[in-house]
Design a protein around this motif. Structure first.
Motif, PDB file in Angstrom:
ATOM      1  N   LEU A  76      -8.093   7.698   6.399  1.00 20.40           N
ATOM      2  CA  LEU A  76      -7.164   7.386   7.490  1.00 20.40           C
ATOM      3  C   LEU A  76      -5.729   7.265   6.985  1.00 20.40           C
ATOM      4  N   GLY A  77      -5.565   7.551   5.685  1.00 15.58           N
ATOM      5  CA  GLY A  77      -4.225   7.491   5.109  1.00 15.58           C
ATOM      6  C   GLY A  77      -3.735   6.080   4.848  1.00 15.58           C
ATOM      7  N   ILE A  78      -4.682   5.141   4.691  1.00 13.07           N
ATOM      8  CA  ILE A  78      -4.285   3.754   4.434  1.00 13.07           C
ATOM      9  C   ILE A  78      -4.424   3.460   2.948  1.00 13.07           C
ATOM     10  N   LYS A  79      -3.398   2.819   2.381  1.00  8.75           N
ATOM     11  CA  LYS A  79      -3.385   2.520   0.944  1.00  8.75           C
ATOM     12  C   LYS A  79      -4.123   1.210   0.653  1.00  8.75           C
ATOM     13  N   VAL A  80      -5.163   1.317  -0.196  1.00 12.53           N
ATOM     14  CA  VAL A  80      -5.965   0.146  -0.557  1.00 12.53           C
ATOM     15  C   VAL A  80      -5.686  -0.238  -2.008  1.00 12.53           C
ATOM     16  N   ALA A  81      -5.285  -1.475  -2.247  1.00 10.26           N
ATOM     17  CA  ALA A  81      -5.027  -1.929  -3.614  1.00 10.26           C
ATOM     18  C   ALA A  81      -6.137  -2.877  -4.051  1.00 10.26           C
ATOM     19  N   PHE A  82      -6.493  -2.803  -5.337  1.00  6.24           N
ATOM     20  CA  PHE A  82      -7.560  -3.657  -5.859  1.00  6.24           C
ATOM     21  C   PHE A  82      -7.074  -4.427  -7.077  1.00  6.24           C
ATOM     22  N   LEU A  83      -7.215  -5.727  -7.012  1.00  7.40           N
ATOM     23  CA  LEU A  83      -6.811  -6.588  -8.125  1.00  7.40           C
ATOM     24  C   LEU A  83      -8.023  -7.353  -8.605  1.00  7.40           C
ATOM     25  N   SER A  84      -8.308  -7.275  -9.893  1.00  7.34           N
ATOM     26  CA  SER A  84      -9.403  -8.114 -10.383  1.00  7.34           C
ATOM     27  C   SER A  84      -8.948  -8.776 -11.661  1.00  7.34           C
ATOM     28  N   GLY A  85      -9.737  -9.714 -12.112  1.00  7.00           N
ATOM     29  CA  GLY A  85      -9.407 -10.406 -13.345  1.00  7.00           C
ATOM     30  C   GLY A  85      -9.360  -9.435 -14.520  1.00  7.00           C
ATOM     31  N   ALA A 108      -3.057  -4.757 -17.998  1.00  9.08           N
ATOM     32  CA  ALA A 108      -1.666  -5.172 -17.761  1.00  9.08           C
ATOM     33  C   ALA A 108      -0.816  -4.128 -17.029  1.00  9.08           C
ATOM     34  N   ALA A 109      -0.864  -2.886 -17.494  1.00  5.83           N
ATOM     35  CA  ALA A 109       0.011  -1.859 -16.912  1.00  5.83           C
ATOM     36  C   ALA A 109      -0.364  -1.594 -15.455  1.00  5.83           C
ATOM     37  N   ALA A 110      -1.681  -1.407 -15.241  1.00  5.28           N
ATOM     38  CA  ALA A 110      -2.174  -1.138 -13.895  1.00  5.28           C
ATOM     39  C   ALA A 110      -1.872  -2.323 -12.992  1.00  5.28           C
ATOM     40  N   ARG A 111      -1.981  -3.493 -13.580  1.00  5.56           N
ATOM     41  CA  ARG A 111      -1.751  -4.715 -12.825  1.00  5.56           C
ATOM     42  C   ARG A 111      -0.303  -4.799 -12.325  1.00  5.56           C
ATOM     43  N   THR A 112       0.614  -4.487 -13.234  1.00  9.84           N
ATOM     44  CA  THR A 112       2.029  -4.509 -12.860  1.00  9.84           C
ATOM     45  C   THR A 112       2.283  -3.537 -11.710  1.00  9.84           C
ATOM     46  N   ALA A 113       1.707  -2.343 -11.822  1.00 13.46           N
ATOM     47  CA  ALA A 113       1.908  -1.334 -10.784  1.00 13.46           C
ATOM     48  C   ALA A 113       1.329  -1.813  -9.456  1.00 13.46           C
ATOM     49  N   THR A 114       0.119  -2.410  -9.511  1.00 12.75           N
ATOM     50  CA  THR A 114      -0.525  -2.887  -8.283  1.00 12.75           C
ATOM     51  C   THR A 114       0.284  -4.006  -7.653  1.00 12.75           C
ATOM     52  N   LEU A 115       0.721  -4.953  -8.495  1.00 14.21           N
ATOM     53  CA  LEU A 115       1.511  -6.071  -7.969  1.00 14.21           C
ATOM     54  C   LEU A 115       2.791  -5.570  -7.309  1.00 14.21           C
ATOM     55  N   GLU A 116       3.360  -4.542  -7.918  1.00 16.52           N
ATOM     56  CA  GLU A 116       4.582  -3.927  -7.391  1.00 16.52           C
ATOM     57  C   GLU A 116       4.309  -3.329  -5.997  1.00 16.52           C
ATOM     58  N   ALA A 117       3.192  -2.602  -5.904  1.00 15.05           N
ATOM     59  CA  ALA A 117       2.846  -1.978  -4.619  1.00 15.05           C
ATOM     60  C   ALA A 117       2.588  -3.029  -3.539  1.00 15.05           C
ATOM     61  N   ILE A 118       2.031  -4.176  -3.965  1.00 15.38           N
ATOM     62  CA  ILE A 118       1.774  -5.261  -3.006  1.00 15.38           C
ATOM     63  C   ILE A 118       3.094  -5.892  -2.575  1.00 15.38           C
ATOM     64  N   ALA A 119       3.995  -6.046  -3.554  1.00 17.01           N
ATOM     65  CA  ALA A 119       5.268  -6.707  -3.274  1.00 17.01           C
ATOM     66  C   ALA A 119       6.180  -5.847  -2.402  1.00 17.01           C
ATOM     67  N   ASN A 120       6.115  -4.509  -2.591  1.00 13.30           N
ATOM     68  CA  ASN A 120       7.027  -3.690  -1.788  1.00 13.30           C
ATOM     69  C   ASN A 120       6.377  -3.180  -0.495  1.00 13.30           C
ATOM     70  N   GLY A 121       5.137  -3.558  -0.288  1.00  9.03           N
ATOM     71  CA  GLY A 121       4.508  -3.251   0.991  1.00  9.03           C
ATOM     72  C   GLY A 121       3.809  -1.906   1.040  1.00  9.03           C
ATOM     73  N   GLU A 122       3.868  -1.170  -0.071  1.00  7.92           N
ATOM     74  CA  GLU A 122       3.204   0.132  -0.113  1.00  7.92           C
ATOM     75  C   GLU A 122       1.688  -0.048   0.061  1.00  7.92           C
ATOM     76  N   ALA A 123       1.144  -1.075  -0.615  1.00 10.21           N
ATOM     77  CA  ALA A 123      -0.283  -1.375  -0.465  1.00 10.21           C
ATOM     78  C   ALA A 123      -0.486  -2.102   0.860  1.00 10.21           C
ATOM     79  N   GLN A 124      -1.320  -1.519   1.729  1.00  7.44           N
ATOM     80  CA  GLN A 124      -1.513  -2.116   3.051  1.00  7.44           C
ATOM     81  C   GLN A 124      -2.705  -3.057   3.084  1.00  7.44           C
ATOM     82  N   ILE A 125      -3.714  -2.667   2.307  1.00  8.76           N
ATOM     83  CA  ILE A 125      -4.919  -3.494   2.225  1.00  8.76           C
ATOM     84  C   ILE A 125      -5.037  -3.976   0.787  1.00  8.76           C
ATOM     85  N   ILE A 126      -5.244  -5.261   0.612  1.00  7.12           N
ATOM     86  CA  ILE A 126      -5.335  -5.827  -0.739  1.00  7.12           C
ATOM     87  C   ILE A 126      -6.708  -6.456  -0.906  1.00  7.12           C
ATOM     88  N   LEU A 127      -7.426  -6.014  -1.936  1.00  9.76           N
ATOM     89  CA  LEU A 127      -8.765  -6.546  -2.173  1.00  9.76           C
ATOM     90  C   LEU A 127      -8.818  -7.203  -3.534  1.00  9.76           C
TER      91      LEU A 127
END
Ligand code: ADP
Ligand code: MG
Length: 695
Positions: A347-356, A360-379
């Motif tokens: 459906l063209g919806i961006k899903v972000a996944f954060l786990s323990g 680090a690198a992927a985490r920074t990118a994910t956090l960035e996407a969450i902070a700028n609103g690019e990630a619409q669904i956060i799991l």
């Protein structure tokens, strides 16, 4: 050092009292006896029986100091009917003058059978002088929860002082309106407290022990009332807060959904059940409001809560906001990630996944996407919210498998989720069906929905209870199931209170099963494996590459493999019913008949037997939860032992459930007509725990 203004309390005693969480005279009066002793009658020695607690009175006829063994002193005490022994292992200096032939003593203690007949060890003693007759106790004697350094005698002395203080001081005054006391025919608080600490000797001991006296009920009532009001009050406060109203989508179908949501429903391989549709409607209504939704969705295992959550989250996305879903375990979070990616990415919806485990690198990118609103669904896992993530426009937080979370966590999620001045809507999902009495008492701050229907085509699980010694039969059943193309779980629950051991138990079982079933592909999953390893095993099991999965209870919540039709649970007698029900719900998700085999280690206690037979006789989660509540108490239904929130001092939810309708009625009345009473009521019974007050 707490300032403790009560006669008889010096710094040393204050320290001991603090260990019982008693910091004031008021606390002392809310420290209730657990039982009572009847010291109002002197018993003739001849009539005593072992184990009985009794008051006796007699004259010392002989004293001896044994030279070997631990005993320091033996006294022979006689009354008109017989004689018995008093035994002492140590003596205080003043007592030396008491234990002399001819002295008249009144003693209280449990009677035991000693080497030479009946005896009392270290009885409580009163010396009776002929010129100073001692009156017999006019009250039943309370027995308090005690601690080292604080005797029952001392606690009685202190409560006597505290009762005097209460009558003189303006403390522990009546809070409830007179009309309410009259309506429910209740004694005043002071009368009730005086009664429970010193019941008159005419009181029925049975009534006291069953908490049936009007005074005990009055106290339980007030505590339950305070608890309920604190939740309702909290609800009122957060309903006065701002949330983003999720409106502005086309209202074209019965569900009032937007076009993306409709597309989503069309691509699903099934139709929603009536129950899913009803609950979804309730949620969609809540989401259009400008104050935060606070809704609990109860739905038995497999009732399809995920899709209901997905629809709510889509609503947020369609309104241009973000939605987050949190799961209690990595395993479940990863499963949600797989499901949501499959559902939402087309459906063209961006899903972000954060786990323990996110690097680090992927985490920074994910956090960035969450902070700028690019990630619409956060799991992610619940741990997600423990850290500092900032969301561009978070409108909805879904908490999956909430049953381990209480008021404090709910408040925490609300605070953490607050962005740009708005509180997020909260949707809380639990597969632990909550008996009505508990839901009324613990979730009064939330609106509740129940998905009371399973998707069609499910065949009920047949459960058998077997002794561990019948393992061979069990192995044959596994072989059979796998031959028919089905898959099997073998669960090794926590055996000790340690993380290592269950994993070890699972490893050992895994190795044994590999020997007995060489033709099968067997997988192993436990809490100490890396997340990536767990994920790989789970995926292989989901694909059908693994026939038999040996697991610890990490698979308890949420895991969904419809082809699995047989579950073996070892040491089932050690698990709570709610947990067994959760585990068992991993099978019976497809259309074939499913079986659960509960293995136990003989011998079973009568309670364990009863609990396992509940599991055999019903698959109805509500009935199971109700039985669990009756057998083991509320802490177990919630999957946790007594926590602060679940423990009352005067009330007991099961014992006092008949009070609840009155409590509800009274709570509404106070909320509407007696607002100034709220604060003193909460302060008296909840003290520090009035979290809501702070928000
Ligand atoms: P739970 O309520 O335990 O979280 P899930 O949401 O995991 O249950 O759903 C259990 C299974 O049922 C999933 O495979 C899901 O796709 C399926 N399911 C959900 N709703 C329906 C439905 N209305 N009809 C058929 N299958 C459904
Ligand atoms: Mg689920």
């Amino acid at each position: 050092m707490p300032s403790f203004k009560l006669r008889g309390v010096g710094p040393q005693i204050a320290k001991h009292l603090a260990r019982l969480d008693i910091h004031s005279a008021r606390d002392l009066l809310l420290h209730f006896p657990t039982r009572y002793q009847d010291r109002t009658q002197i018993q003739p020695i001849r009539k005593l029986v072992p184990d009985q607690e009794a008051v006796i009175e007699g004259v010392i006829t002989a004293v001896s100091n044994p030279t070997h063994g631990r005993t320091k002193l033996l006294c022979e005490l006689r009354d008109d009917t017989g004689k018995m022994t008093l035994r002492f292992f140590h003596l205080m200096s003043f007592q030396k003058n008491i234990f002399k032939p001819g002295m008249r003593l009144r003693c209280y203690q449990q009677v035991r059978l000693g080497p030479k007949g009946l005896e009392m060890t270290h009885p409580e003693i009163q010396v009776i002088y002929p010129d100073k007759p001692v009156v017999i106790e006019p009250h039943l004697t309370p027995v308090y929860p005690a601690t080292e350094g604080l005797s029952q005698y001392m606690l009685r002395k202190l409560t006597t002082n505290a009762l005097t203080w209460m009558q003189e001081a303006k403390a522990l005054n009546e809070i409830l309106p007179e009309t309410m006391l009259a309506t429910f025919n209740m004694p005043t608080i002071k009368a009730a407290l005086a009664f429970v600490h010193r019941p008159p000797n005419t009181t029925s001991m049975d009534d006291l022990l069953a908490y049936k006296t009007p005074s005990q009920k009055r106290l339980a009532f007030e505590e339950l009332l305070a608890h309920r009001i604190s939740l309702l009050h909290g609800k009122k406060i957060f309903q006065s807060q701002q949330a983003i109203p999720l409106t502005g989508v086309a209202r074209t179908c019965s569900l009032c959904l937007g076009s993306v949501a409709q597309q989503f429903l069309q691509q699903l391989p099934f139709k929603l059940t009536t129950a899913q549709q009803r609950v979804s409607d309730e949620i969609q209504q809540d989401l259009t409001r400008s104050y935060p939704m606070m809704r609990l969705v109860q739905g038995d295992v497999g009732s399809g809560k995920t899709v209901v959550a997905a629809l709510a989250m889509l609503r947020a996305v369609e309104a241009g906001c973000q939605a987050a879903l949190m799961a209690p375990t990595e395993l479940l979070a990863e499963q949600h990630y797989r499901v949501f990616s499959r559902w939402f990415e087309p459906l063209g919806i961006k899903v972000a996944f954060l786990s323990g485990q996110t690097k680090a690198a992927a985490r920074t990118a994910t956090l960035e996407a969450i902070a700028n609103g690019e990630a619409q669904i956060i799991l992610g896992t619940h741990a997600l919210f423990q850290e500092n993530i900032s969301c561009a426009r978070l409108a909805l937080v879904v908490v999956d498998e909430q049953h381990r979370f209480g008021v404090h966590q709910r408040a925490l999620f609300r605070e953490k989720g607050k962005t740009t001045g708005f509180y997020p809507h909260q949707l809380i999902m639990t597969a632990t069906p909550i008996p009505r009495t508990l839901a009324m008492s613990f979730y009064a701050d939330m609106d509740c929905s129940v998905i009371d229907e399973l998707p069609p085509g499910r065949t009920p699980i047949v459960t058998s209870v077997l002794a561990n010694s019948r393992r061979d039969e069990v192995i044959a059943r596994i072989r059979d199931a796998c031959k028919q193309g089905r898959q099997v779980y073998w669960v090794c629950p926590l055996i000790e209170e340690s993380e290592v051991i269950p994993s070890q138990a699972a490893v050992t079982t895994y190795e044994e099963l590999q020997k007995s079933l060489p033709e099968l592909k067997i997988g192993l999953i436990h809490g100490r494996m890396k997340s990536s390893e767990k994920e790989a095993v789970m995926q292989a099991y989901q694909r059908g590459d693994i026939h038999l999965l040996v697991a610890t209870t990490v698979i308890e919540v949420g895991v969904d493999v419809p082809n699995a039709s047989l579950m073996v649970i070892e040491n089932a007698e050690r698990l709570g019913l709610a947990q067994l029900h959760q585990l068992r719900g991993r099978v019976g998700r497809g259309s074939v008949a499913s079986h659960a085999l509960l293995l136990y280690q003989a011998p079973l206690s009568p309670t364990a037997k009863e609990r396992l037979s509940v599991m055999r006789d019903t698959t109805d989660g509500f009935r199971i939860a109700q039985r669990d509540l009756e057998i083991r108490g509320p802490g177990e239904v919630f999957g946790t032992r007594q926590t602060g929130e679940l423990s009352f001092v005067a009330a007991d939810l099961i014992r006092d459930s008949e009070l609840l309708p009155r409590v509800q009625q009274a709570a509404d009345e106070i909320m509407q007509h007696h607002v100034p009473l709220i604060e003193p009521l909460l302060a008296r019974w909840l003290g520090k725990a009035t979290e809501y007050g702070k928000i």
